[in-house]
Design a protein around this motif. Structure first.
Motif, PDB file in Angstrom:
ATOM      1  N   TYR A 182      57.812  21.960  27.042  1.00 37.59           N
ATOM      2  CA  TYR A 182      56.360  21.410  26.325  1.00 37.59           C
ATOM      3  C   TYR A 182      56.045  20.201  27.248  1.00 37.59           C
ATOM      4  O   TYR A 182      56.818  19.246  27.512  1.00 37.59           O
ATOM      5  CB  TYR A 182      56.238  21.446  25.084  1.00 37.59           C
ATOM      6  CG  TYR A 182      56.211  22.468  24.159  1.00 37.59           C
ATOM      7  CD1 TYR A 182      55.043  23.259  24.200  1.00 37.59           C
ATOM      8  CD2 TYR A 182      57.272  23.242  23.677  1.00 37.59           C
ATOM      9  CE1 TYR A 182      54.768  24.384  24.036  1.00 37.59           C
ATOM     10  CE2 TYR A 182      56.827  24.551  22.948  1.00 37.59           C
ATOM     11  CZ  TYR A 182      55.834  25.026  22.936  1.00 37.59           C
ATOM     12  OH  TYR A 182      55.518  26.160  22.135  1.00 37.59           O
ATOM     13  N   ASN A 183      54.680  19.983  27.471  1.00 41.55           N
ATOM     14  CA  ASN A 183      54.337  18.807  28.115  1.00 41.55           C
ATOM     15  C   ASN A 183      54.022  17.837  26.902  1.00 41.55           C
ATOM     16  O   ASN A 183      54.034  18.211  25.706  1.00 41.55           O
ATOM     17  CB  ASN A 183      53.055  19.033  29.089  1.00 41.55           C
ATOM     18  CG  ASN A 183      51.932  19.484  28.372  1.00 41.55           C
ATOM     19  OD1 ASN A 183      51.853  19.342  27.026  1.00 41.55           O
ATOM     20  ND2 ASN A 183      51.115  20.249  28.881  1.00 41.55           N
ATOM     21  N   GLU A 184      53.583  16.581  27.122  1.00 46.98           N
ATOM     22  CA  GLU A 184      53.375  15.429  26.326  1.00 46.98           C
ATOM     23  C   GLU A 184      52.241  15.667  25.436  1.00 46.98           C
ATOM     24  O   GLU A 184      52.226  15.474  24.345  1.00 46.98           O
ATOM     25  CB  GLU A 184      52.993  14.224  27.211  1.00 46.98           C
ATOM     26  CG  GLU A 184      52.782  12.991  26.422  1.00 46.98           C
ATOM     27  CD  GLU A 184      51.243  12.759  25.858  1.00 46.98           C
ATOM     28  OE1 GLU A 184      50.942  12.068  25.014  1.00 46.98           O
ATOM     29  OE2 GLU A 184      50.543  13.519  26.587  1.00 46.98           O
ATOM     30  N   GLY A 185      51.234  16.622  26.013  1.00 47.88           N
ATOM     31  CA  GLY A 185      50.136  17.001  24.800  1.00 47.88           C
ATOM     32  C   GLY A 185      50.451  17.868  23.784  1.00 47.88           C
ATOM     33  O   GLY A 185      50.336  17.530  22.885  1.00 47.88           O
ATOM     34  N   ASP A 186      51.338  18.741  24.189  1.00 45.92           N
ATOM     35  CA  ASP A 186      51.775  19.821  23.413  1.00 45.92           C
ATOM     36  C   ASP A 186      52.814  19.040  22.265  1.00 45.92           C
ATOM     37  O   ASP A 186      52.613  19.491  21.013  1.00 45.92           O
ATOM     38  CB  ASP A 186      52.760  21.007  24.134  1.00 45.92           C
ATOM     39  CG  ASP A 186      51.738  21.959  24.914  1.00 45.92           C
ATOM     40  OD1 ASP A 186      50.607  22.115  24.450  1.00 45.92           O
ATOM     41  OD2 ASP A 186      52.331  22.198  25.966  1.00 45.92           O
ATOM     42  N   LEU A 187      53.684  18.233  22.735  1.00 40.36           N
ATOM     43  CA  LEU A 187      54.553  17.617  21.833  1.00 40.36           C
ATOM     44  C   LEU A 187      53.747  16.583  20.891  1.00 40.36           C
ATOM     45  O   LEU A 187      54.391  16.745  19.568  1.00 40.36           O
ATOM     46  CB  LEU A 187      55.576  16.813  22.863  1.00 40.36           C
ATOM     47  CG  LEU A 187      56.665  17.576  23.788  1.00 40.36           C
ATOM     48  CD1 LEU A 187      57.320  16.799  24.429  1.00 40.36           C
ATOM     49  CD2 LEU A 187      57.464  18.528  22.723  1.00 40.36           C
ATOM     50  N   LYS A 235      54.273  17.290  16.831  1.00 42.78           N
ATOM     51  CA  LYS A 235      54.775  16.072  16.223  1.00 42.78           C
ATOM     52  C   LYS A 235      53.761  15.522  15.095  1.00 42.78           C
ATOM     53  O   LYS A 235      54.035  15.467  13.972  1.00 42.78           O
ATOM     54  CB  LYS A 235      54.986  15.095  17.180  1.00 42.78           C
ATOM     55  CG  LYS A 235      55.447  13.740  16.179  1.00 42.78           C
ATOM     56  CD  LYS A 235      54.671  12.496  16.258  1.00 42.78           C
ATOM     57  CE  LYS A 235      55.121  11.218  16.022  1.00 42.78           C
ATOM     58  NZ  LYS A 235      54.026  10.097  15.870  1.00 42.78           N
ATOM     59  N   SER A 236      52.489  15.471  15.476  1.00 46.76           N
ATOM     60  CA  SER A 236      51.439  15.181  14.458  1.00 46.76           C
ATOM     61  C   SER A 236      51.324  16.119  13.407  1.00 46.76           C
ATOM     62  O   SER A 236      51.083  15.875  12.044  1.00 46.76           O
ATOM     63  CB  SER A 236      49.999  15.107  15.029  1.00 46.76           C
ATOM     64  OG  SER A 236      49.978  14.046  16.201  1.00 46.76           O
ATOM     65  N   ALA A 237      51.578  17.402  13.519  1.00 50.59           N
ATOM     66  CA  ALA A 237      51.510  18.230  12.451  1.00 50.59           C
ATOM     67  C   ALA A 237      52.754  18.461  11.487  1.00 50.59           C
ATOM     68  O   ALA A 237      52.660  18.296  10.449  1.00 50.59           O
ATOM     69  CB  ALA A 237      51.378  19.974  13.183  1.00 50.59           C
ATOM     70  N   SER A 240      50.004  25.702  21.830  1.00 47.05           N
ATOM     71  CA  SER A 240      49.258  26.939  22.102  1.00 47.05           C
ATOM     72  C   SER A 240      49.093  26.902  23.660  1.00 47.05           C
ATOM     73  O   SER A 240      48.648  27.814  24.325  1.00 47.05           O
ATOM     74  CB  SER A 240      47.983  27.221  21.513  1.00 47.05           C
ATOM     75  OG  SER A 240      47.189  26.233  21.567  1.00 47.05           O
ATOM     76  N   SER A 241      49.292  25.801  24.451  1.00 45.11           N
ATOM     77  CA  SER A 241      48.879  25.548  25.783  1.00 45.11           C
ATOM     78  C   SER A 241      50.106  26.269  26.549  1.00 45.11           C
ATOM     79  O   SER A 241      50.025  26.512  27.649  1.00 45.11           O
ATOM     80  CB  SER A 241      48.638  24.241  26.213  1.00 45.11           C
ATOM     81  OG  SER A 241      49.991  23.463  26.027  1.00 45.11           O
ATOM     82  N   ASN A 242      51.324  26.641  25.928  1.00 48.59           N
ATOM     83  CA  ASN A 242      52.634  27.199  26.389  1.00 48.59           C
ATOM     84  C   ASN A 242      52.612  28.433  25.734  1.00 48.59           C
ATOM     85  O   ASN A 242      53.603  28.558  24.754  1.00 48.59           O
ATOM     86  CB  ASN A 242      53.480  26.449  26.586  1.00 48.59           C
ATOM     87  CG  ASN A 242      54.593  26.872  27.659  1.00 48.59           C
ATOM     88  OD1 ASN A 242      54.910  27.926  27.390  1.00 48.59           O
ATOM     89  ND2 ASN A 242      55.669  25.681  28.111  1.00 48.59           N
ATOM     90  N   PHE A 243      52.039  29.776  25.913  1.00 51.57           N
ATOM     91  CA  PHE A 243      52.044  30.767  25.077  1.00 51.57           C
ATOM     92  C   PHE A 243      53.469  31.473  25.300  1.00 51.57           C
ATOM     93  O   PHE A 243      54.071  32.307  24.451  1.00 51.57           O
ATOM     94  CB  PHE A 243      51.132  31.836  25.437  1.00 51.57           C
ATOM     95  CG  PHE A 243      49.537  31.227  25.429  1.00 51.57           C
ATOM     96  CD1 PHE A 243      48.981  31.052  23.982  1.00 51.57           C
ATOM     97  CD2 PHE A 243      48.694  30.910  26.534  1.00 51.57           C
ATOM     98  CE1 PHE A 243      47.970  30.478  23.831  1.00 51.57           C
ATOM     99  CE2 PHE A 243      47.463  30.480  26.125  1.00 51.57           C
ATOM    100  CZ  PHE A 243      47.202  30.186  24.880  1.00 51.57           C
ATOM    101  N   LYS A 244      53.916  31.289  26.572  1.00 47.18           N
ATOM    102  CA  LYS A 244      55.448  31.846  26.737  1.00 47.18           C
ATOM    103  C   LYS A 244      56.446  31.317  25.712  1.00 47.18           C
ATOM    104  O   LYS A 244      57.262  32.025  25.298  1.00 47.18           O
ATOM    105  CB  LYS A 244      55.859  31.856  28.266  1.00 47.18           C
ATOM    106  CG  LYS A 244      55.069  32.625  29.162  1.00 47.18           C
ATOM    107  CD  LYS A 244      55.522  32.406  30.737  1.00 47.18           C
ATOM    108  CE  LYS A 244      57.094  32.762  30.851  1.00 47.18           C
ATOM    109  NZ  LYS A 244      57.403  32.561  32.467  1.00 47.18           N
TER     110      LYS A 244
END
Length: 262
Positions: free
Chosen positions: A93-98, A102-104, A182-186
């Motif tokens: 996962y990239n920084e945006g996904d993480l 984390k926020s959730a 969701s930006s990394n569906f795999k």
């Protein structure tokens, strides 16, 4: 807390508060300390830390004797621990996904839910007015979750906290990975398949189309013996992401985001 309070869902577990006098159900302050240590499976070397962590301002002799300072520290410890956890377990996962995940996970709702499921709400030391009027904010239980984390950290160190948070917040992390990453569906499909189907997805090339310099690829996700609706992409990497998104949609009974087109 960084996130704002949200109204509780109708089916959310109600908060159970009793004052520290023992009049409601025999739960005096000493009993609450014992009960809390049983719940969190940790015995304090310095019980005064736990007493402070459980004491709401309404039940404190003065403001500095409440759990507010520990809550401040616990918020930072919670955030750091969850960030480290996500960094180690989700390298794809990239920084945006993480950041979204984390926020959730560290939201007031998630922490409040974990606190109530553990039973920390019944361990809170509050003033009589809070239990009598039932006018307390729901953030009260997420606050005690953080203050207890800080107390454990000060008493036993970061490993004590890390082990327990991984147990208490595992479902919240898994849910956040599915919904926020969701930006990394795999990766989301892999997490779902391994947890729910005890299998790992593979990707099958169905066919190619177009000239060599502008090829398109039709790829399908396969889990065990089930092949999901294939999806096109301008390269194999994009096609696999689209195929994973289709598979997640089928598994959840949702419309296909990338319907196959001839």
């Amino acid at each position: 807390m960084n996130s704002t309070d949200l109204p509780p869902p109708e089916n959310e577990t109600p908060i159970q508060l009793v004052d520290g006098t023992g009049e409601a159900d025999g739960t005096d302050q000493a009993s609450k300390l014992v009960r809390c240590q049983e719940i969190i499976e940790y015995q304090f070397n310095d019980p005064s830390l736990l007493h402070s962590a459980l004491t709401h301002a309404s039940g404190a002799v003065h403001r500095l004797a409440s759990n507010e300072r520990l809550e401040f520290l616990g918020d930072a410890i919670l955030g750091l621990t969850v960030c480290h956890w996500l960094y180690e377990e989700y390298p794809e996962y990239n920084e945006g996904d993480l950041t979204r995940i984390k926020s959730a996970v560290v939201s007031r709702r998630s922490c409040g839910k974990a606190a109530v499921e553990l039973g920390l709400d019944r361990c809170l030391i509050v003033g009589r007015g809070v239990t009598r009027n039932r006018s307390f904010p729901r953030s009260l239980v997420s606050d005690v979750f953080e203050s207890v984390i800080a107390a454990m950290y000060l008493d036993g160190g970061d490993e004590v906290v890390r082990v327990r948070l991984k147990k208490w917040l595992r479902r919240e992390v898994e849910h956040a990975v599915e919904t926020q990453g969701s930006s990394n569906f795999k990766s989301s499909l892999q997490q779902y398949a391994q947890r729910e189907m005890s299998s790992t997805p593979v990707y099958r090339l169905v066919r190619e189309s177009g000239p060599d310099h502008r090829k398109s690829f039709l790829i399908a996700a396969v889990i065990a013996d089930r092949q999901f609706t294939a999806a096109w992409g301008s390269n194999k990497k994009d096609a696999e992401q689209h195929a994973a998104s289709n598979a997640l949609a089928e598994l959840r009974g949702q419309p296909l985001p990338f319907p196959e087109q001839e």
